[in-house]
Design a protein around this motif. Structure first.
Motif, short mmCIF file in Angstrom:
data_model
loop_
_atom_site.label_atom_id
_atom_site.label_comp_id
_atom_site.label_asym_id
_atom_site.label_seq_id
_atom_site.Cartn_x
_atom_site.Cartn_y
_atom_site.Cartn_z
N SER A 191 102.43 68.73 -14.09
CA SER A 191 101.37 69.45 -13.38
C SER A 191 101.95 70.23 -12.20
O SER A 191 101.52 71.36 -11.91
CB SER A 191 100.31 68.48 -12.89
OG SER A 191 99.70 67.80 -13.97
N LEU A 192 102.91 69.66 -11.49
CA LEU A 192 103.56 70.38 -10.39
C LEU A 192 104.32 71.59 -10.92
O LEU A 192 104.29 72.67 -10.30
CB LEU A 192 104.52 69.45 -9.65
CG LEU A 192 103.88 68.35 -8.78
CD1 LEU A 192 104.95 67.41 -8.26
CD2 LEU A 192 103.11 68.96 -7.62
N GLY A 193 104.99 71.44 -12.03
CA GLY A 193 105.75 72.56 -12.59
C GLY A 193 104.88 73.69 -13.07
O GLY A 193 105.35 74.84 -13.16
N SER A 194 103.61 73.42 -13.36
CA SER A 194 102.71 74.49 -13.82
C SER A 194 102.17 75.33 -12.68
O SER A 194 101.52 76.36 -12.93
CB SER A 194 101.54 73.88 -14.59
OG SER A 194 100.73 73.07 -13.74
N CYS A 195 102.40 74.92 -11.44
CA CYS A 195 101.94 75.71 -10.27
C CYS A 195 102.97 76.81 -10.03
O CYS A 195 103.85 76.69 -9.17
CB CYS A 195 101.79 74.81 -9.05
SG CYS A 195 100.54 73.52 -9.21
N TRP A 196 102.84 77.90 -10.76
CA TRP A 196 103.86 78.95 -10.74
C TRP A 196 103.86 79.78 -9.46
O TRP A 196 104.81 80.50 -9.20
CB TRP A 196 103.68 79.86 -11.95
CG TRP A 196 102.32 80.49 -12.06
CD1 TRP A 196 101.25 80.01 -12.74
CD2 TRP A 196 101.89 81.72 -11.48
NE1 TRP A 196 100.15 80.85 -12.63
CE2 TRP A 196 100.54 81.91 -11.86
CE3 TRP A 196 102.50 82.68 -10.68
CZ2 TRP A 196 99.79 83.02 -11.45
CZ3 TRP A 196 101.75 83.78 -10.26
CH2 TRP A 196 100.41 83.94 -10.66
N ALA A 197 102.81 79.68 -8.62
CA ALA A 197 102.77 80.42 -7.36
C ALA A 197 103.27 79.60 -6.18
O ALA A 197 103.31 80.10 -5.05
CB ALA A 197 101.35 80.91 -7.08
N LEU A 198 103.68 78.34 -6.41
CA LEU A 198 104.04 77.43 -5.32
C LEU A 198 105.32 77.89 -4.62
O LEU A 198 106.33 78.17 -5.27
CB LEU A 198 104.23 76.02 -5.88
CG LEU A 198 104.14 74.87 -4.87
CD1 LEU A 198 102.76 74.81 -4.24
CD2 LEU A 198 104.47 73.55 -5.56
N LYS A 199 105.26 77.98 -3.27
CA LYS A 199 106.40 78.40 -2.47
C LYS A 199 107.04 77.25 -1.71
O LYS A 199 108.24 77.27 -1.45
CB LYS A 199 105.98 79.49 -1.47
CG LYS A 199 105.52 80.78 -2.13
CD LYS A 199 105.13 81.80 -1.08
CE LYS A 199 104.69 83.11 -1.71
NZ LYS A 199 104.29 84.13 -0.69
#
Length: 558
Positions: free
Chosen positions: A453-461
């Motif tokens: 689920s964390l890896g799917s957050c493609w906008a995460l900085k």
């Protein structure tokens, strides 16, 4: 940073203050900004003062959002700027009408000689009061000068009349006829006319005193009778506590040539009544955020303040830190108070940021967030003891898909809440840029279930996972996942359990991980070397890894 030719020349020009009389009067207005920036960068307070006192433009902005690691202006330069603004009120060369100091303050007690938020607020309020006192003094001097001039004219007229009386009337009949028209002799009627003018002036003065208030002192009446035009609007972020509250109240409530406006208001350790008075004095336009810290508001106190906050149409940020909001069902009337709180939040039409730290409202997140008319972009809920029902609501709420920053630090996560967190991350995958799950009790097993689920957050900085009980194997899995996220720029990772001295419990809490001493063996840096080797093998050179919790700052991400 490469300086332009203009910046280099400006620094050379302001370096020698003794030569300023030679060049300052010939400087075109287009170069004032470059010279002022050079004076700030080189710490030349005298040059700052001279430039601001004759500022040729309508507006001046000093501060704003600084670049990462950019130096904060020196305290002496800021003080020189404020003094120059007051002097410029009487300088014909100064065209300043709007002074924007938002974001100028540095960290209280930080490195260097910067001016913190509290010190800057006190200096600003002192500047406003001094400018008002100077304007009142100037108007009183002008009034005294006018009275003296009027008295001199009256004396000159009296002398002319006396000379006319000594000469006597040329024709007695004319004198008698004039006396019959006025009811008395000619000279007496003129004196009565003068007395009449004075009497009317005295009546007008008494009316002014009566309108100002019967109980006011003479000084108060003089101050109220002075009408001072606003010459410069000063906009800034204000930091108010019990020591500065009275000075801020005086600066906001008294008219003067400088009018103080607020963008972000931060208050600490003051009562509900004082906060209410302060909000009533602030101009309704321009206030963007309110930050209340270490004030014993209670649920009832916050419900009392929310109607006042709704009068600010641009308010988009509300932060409450350690404000003693404790909801307990066993206290009579708490349900009604919480309902009032929900209705008050419903009137904050532009709210986009809500931060609630250490507020004891378990199971009440739906009541608070469902009443907000617009979806939030920033939601910070650390130390809130969120229940599974709270996280389940949040994952399905209208806020989930718009969140850009989410802080759930120090809220215990387990298998009962994991599904809600995964659903929340899935909803926010396209918008979420900053996430903090520090101190949430994430073990290797829980983190392994959460990594997809964390890896799917493609906008995460930026991602913060400090103070979680992870082993070295779990930490390596985390870094490998982070290396596959192209947008991620910062990762705050926890020290692995192997780096702590013996005696640590099997499932330590975040408080235990924070206080337990680390192993000081020579191979202590092996953890950092292993993690950086993973990044190198993945070809990631733009991802910053750190375990320094105290100096971590997500805002350093460009």
């Amino acid at each position: 940073m490469v300086l332009s030719l203009v910046n280099l020349c400006a620094r050379e020009v302001v370096s020698d203050h003794s030569s300023s009389p030679n060049w300052l009067k010939w400087v075109p207005r287009e170069l004032y900004r470059a010279l002022l920036e050079a004076a700030f960068a080189s710490c030349r307070p005298l040059a700052v003062g001279e430039l601001v006192q004759r500022w040729p433009e309508r507006s001046l902005r000093v501060g704003g959002r600084r670049k990462p690691r950019q130096a904060v202006p020196n305290r002496l330069c800021i003080q020189a700027l404020l003094l120059a603004v007051v002097r410029g009120l009487t300088d014909q060369r100064c065209a300043l009408q709007v002074l924007d100091l938002c974001g100028l303050q540095g960290d209280e007690g930080g490195m260097g000689d910067s001016m913190g938020g509290w010190s800057l607020t006190v200096a600003l309020c002192t500047m406003v009061v001094q400018a008002r006192t100077g304007a009142q003094r100037a108007q009183r001097k002008e009034g005294d000068h006018e009275r003296k001039r009027f008295s001199a004219l009256e004396r000159a007229r009296d002398l002319k009349r006396e000379k006319g009386q000594r000469k006597g009337p040329k024709n007695l009949d004319d004198t008698c006829s004039n006396g019959e028209r006025t009811g008395t002799s000619g000279p007496v009627s003129e004196e009565e006319t003068i007395k009449g003018v004075r009497r009317r002036m005295e009546v007008e003065r008494k009316k002014t005193i009566a309108a100002s208030g019967l109980g006011d002192s003479k000084v108060d009446v003089e101050e109220k009778s002075v009408d001072i035009d606003v010459l410069v609007h000063v906009r800034a972020d204000l930091f108010v506590n019990s020591r500065s509250w009275e000075r801020v109240r005086l600066a906001l409530s008294s008219p003067g040539p400088l009018k103080l406006q607020c963008r972000y208001l931060r208050v600490e350790e003051i009562s509900v009544s004082s906060i209410r008075t302060l909000l009533a004095l602030l101009p309704c336009q321009g206030l963007l955020g309110v930050d209340i810290r270490y004030s014993s508001l209670g649920v009832a106190g916050l419900a009392e303040l929310l109607p006042l906050l709704s009068t600010f149409p641009s308010l988009n940020s509300l932060r409450l830190h350690y404000c003693n909001l404790d909801f307990r069902r066993d206290i009579f009337g708490q349900e009604d108070t919480l309902r009032d709180l929900s209705q008050g939040l419903a009137h904050l039409q532009e709210l986009r940021r809500l931060s609630l730290t250490a507020l004891r409202l378990p199971g009440q997140l739906r009541v608070l967030l469902s009443s907000l008319p617009q979806p939030l972009e920033i939601l910070e809920l650390p130390y809130l003891s969120l229940s599974p029902a709270d996280l389940a609501y949040l994952s399905c709420s209208h806020h989930a898909s718009t969140l850009q920053q989410l802080d759930l630090s120090e809220n215990r996560l387990d298998t009962n809440t994991l599904s809600s967190i995964r659903r929340l991350l899935s909803q926010a995958s396209s918008s979420l840029q900053h996430l903090s799950l520090s101190g949430c009790g994430l073990t290797d097993g829980l983190l392994g279930l959460l990594l997809p689920s964390l890896g799917s957050c493609w906008a995460l900085k930026s991602l913060a996972l400090a103070l979680n009980p992870l082993s070295m194997a779990g930490l390596l899995d985390l870094v490998r996942m982070a290396a596959r996220m192209p947008s991620l720029r910062q990762l705050l990772y926890p020290n692995p359990l192997e780096d702590y001295q013996p005696g640590l419990p099997d499932l330590p809490s975040s408080a235990q991980l924070l206080d337990w001493p680390l192993d000081e063996a020579p191979d202590f840096n092996m953890t950092s070397s292993q993690l950086n080797r993973v990044l190198t093998d993945s070809g990631r050179h733009d991802l910053f890894l750190t375990c320094d919790l105290l100096n971590y700052d997500k805002d350093l991400v460009e």
